[in-house]
Enzyme design. Sequence first.
Site, mmCIF file in Angstrom:
data_model
loop_
_atom_site.group_PDB
_atom_site.id
_atom_site.type_symbol
_atom_site.label_atom_id
_atom_site.label_comp_id
_atom_site.label_asym_id
_atom_site.label_seq_id
_atom_site.Cartn_x
_atom_site.Cartn_y
_atom_site.Cartn_z
ATOM 1 C CB SER A 54 -16.865 -2.496 7.129
ATOM 2 O OG SER A 54 -16.194 -2.704 5.901
ATOM 3 C CG ASP A 92 -14.634 -9.571 5.813
ATOM 4 O OD1 ASP A 92 -13.531 -10.142 5.891
ATOM 5 O OD2 ASP A 92 -14.846 -8.433 6.262
ATOM 6 C CE LYS A 122 -10.896 -9.079 6.470
ATOM 7 N NZ LYS A 122 -11.723 -9.050 7.694
ATOM 8 C CD GLU A 191 -10.371 -3.747 12.955
ATOM 9 O OE1 GLU A 191 -10.641 -4.718 12.209
ATOM 10 O OE2 GLU A 191 -11.193 -2.854 13.232
HETATM 11 O O1 KIV Z 1 -14.887 -5.443 7.149
HETATM 12 C C1 KIV Z 1 -13.895 -4.719 7.021
HETATM 13 O O2 KIV Z 1 -13.937 -3.633 6.435
HETATM 14 C C2 KIV Z 1 -12.647 -5.187 7.583
HETATM 15 C C3 KIV Z 1 -11.536 -4.193 7.653
HETATM 16 C C4 KIV Z 1 -11.737 -3.347 8.847
HETATM 17 C C5 KIV Z 1 -10.210 -4.839 7.651
HETATM 18 O O3 KIV Z 1 -12.534 -6.291 7.989
#
Ligand code: KIV
Length: 273
Positions: A54, A92, A122, A191
């Site tokens: 994000s 991520d 993640k 989510e």
């Molecule tokens: O990238 C992000 O902020 C996320 C959250 C929405 C869990 O994956």
Amino acid sequence: MSVVISSDNRKVTTHRLIEMKQRGEKISMLTAYDYSMAKLIDQAGVDVILVGDSASNVMVGNVTTLPITLDQMIYHGKSVTNAVKRALVVVDLPFGTYQGNSKEALASAIRVMKEANAEAVKLEGGAEIRESVERILSAGIPVMGHLGLTPQSINKFGTYTVRAKEEAEANKLIEDAHLLQELGCFGIVLEKIPAALGAWVASELYIPMIGIGGGNGVDGQVLVMHDMLGITQGFSPRFLRRYANLHEDITNAVSAYVTDVKRGDFPNDKEQY
Ligand code: KIV
């Protein structure tokens, strides 16, 4: 309902998250992308800090999460891990760095671990990314899953609406959650799915389910920091609770500063050498 809040200052690990689930202690997770904010939210006691892709939206201003690169995620990841002492830091893997080829997925995860000092990665998806998850785990890198509304697939979904309302998609989500647990993931983000489904999956699995729009029956919650602090505007999904209105606070502070400078009121006698 009994509330379990520990004042445990030990470093949060993937094992401790599973212990928290076992003793019914809810897990708090927030995103961060830079040193100063990561330091603040770590000191405020958040259990898991997600360097989310994000960042593509809130840091870079892209419409989706797809454009952010691995180098950019590593930059944000390193900024966060430089600050954090207690929380577990999960980074991520961005779109296009793990989906097609498990060797590339491992190479991406290794870069994130070595260069950003991350403690886990993640990935979005279930059975489709099975090989990538297996290969990353085989290198000793902890993996968190992400099911339900997976923003990297927004072009396939075509909408940010609630996922898994229909039985077929709900069943696939349950199967994927079991698969990720069997492969060895330490937790899963759920989510924007029906609360009853979130609660069901959380009750079936021993690894923690962390919801963002996943209802109150899951094992913990995650929000995007800029949303919960009220910095972002024009984004009000039902699951979002705003804990501050920094948009207004920052706007007021900056306009007061501009006025003081224009009037010649800043600096005053005590603010100069
Ligand atoms: O990238 C992000 O902020 C996320 C959250 C929405 C869990 O994956």
